[in-house]
Write a protein that holds these residues in place. Sequence first.
Motif, short mmCIF file in Angstrom:
data_model
loop_
_atom_site.label_atom_id
_atom_site.label_comp_id
_atom_site.label_asym_id
_atom_site.label_seq_id
_atom_site.Cartn_x
_atom_site.Cartn_y
_atom_site.Cartn_z
N VAL A 121 4.33 14.24 -11.39
CA VAL A 121 4.89 14.10 -12.49
C VAL A 121 4.25 14.57 -14.31
CG1 VAL A 121 6.30 12.57 -14.34
CG2 VAL A 121 6.88 12.32 -11.88
N MET A 122 3.06 14.05 -13.77
CA MET A 122 1.96 14.28 -15.29
C MET A 122 1.77 15.87 -14.77
SD MET A 122 1.85 11.45 -16.19
CE MET A 122 -0.18 11.71 -17.69
N TRP A 123 0.91 16.10 -13.74
CA TRP A 123 0.85 17.24 -13.03
C TRP A 123 1.37 18.67 -13.93
CZ3 TRP A 123 -3.99 18.63 -11.40
CH2 TRP A 123 -4.14 20.17 -10.57
N ALA A 166 4.17 5.56 -4.90
CA ALA A 166 4.34 5.73 -6.70
C ALA A 166 2.81 6.15 -7.63
CB ALA A 166 4.08 4.22 -7.59
N PHE A 167 1.80 6.40 -7.39
CA PHE A 167 1.27 6.63 -7.35
C PHE A 167 0.40 7.96 -7.70
CE2 PHE A 167 -3.22 8.86 -6.75
CZ PHE A 167 -3.53 8.67 -8.34
N VAL A 207 1.05 -0.56 0.27
CA VAL A 207 0.32 -0.03 0.33
C VAL A 207 1.01 1.00 0.14
CG1 VAL A 207 -2.27 1.01 1.16
CG2 VAL A 207 -2.02 -1.33 0.85
N ILE A 208 1.86 1.22 0.77
CA ILE A 208 2.76 2.01 0.70
C ILE A 208 3.68 2.61 -0.34
CG2 ILE A 208 5.22 3.56 2.10
CD1 ILE A 208 3.51 2.02 4.52
#
Length: 184
Positions: free
Chosen positions: A46-48, A39-40, A33-34
């Motif tokens: 990065v996408m932002w 990663a998310f 989960v961590i």
Amino acid sequence: MNATLSNLAAGLLSATEEGEAASNPIIPEWNEVIWGSSAFFILLIVMWKLALPPIRRAMEARTERIQGDLDGAANARSEAEELRTQYDARLAEANTEAARIIEEARASAETVRQERLAAIEPEIAERRAQAEADIEAARERAMAEVRADITSIAVGAAEQVVRASIDEAAHAQLIDDYIARVGN
């Protein structure tokens, strides 16, 4: 695919054989989960920073292009309506002009017809008078011929009556009297 299932089944059996507790397939482990969340969020940042600005610019450019096309279409429509209004006005003007020309042609034709009738009227009257004179002369000739025929018939009939009742001496006397009368 069968190989994958068999490997998975073998992995589960080996984990249970070693005495470990089987992991729950629905609830993941905390370390997963961590790491997944990290990663998310890294990928989101990065996408932002990298992908979102070009996408916004592309969307704004597309919005501006569509707005420009809509404005151009509105301008073209208003120009088309203006041209149609001008066309309708010219068409109405042309129809009015055509009606005026036709009316002038009718009036001119009527004037020409009246003039020709006025010009030919004396000739018609002259020909009518000539025809009446010819008819009168023919009637007079016919009457003269009828009188001549009646006279010759009367003379012939009188001759027949006179021959039967007059002798030759009286007949000769009648001829001599007639010759004398004609000679006078």
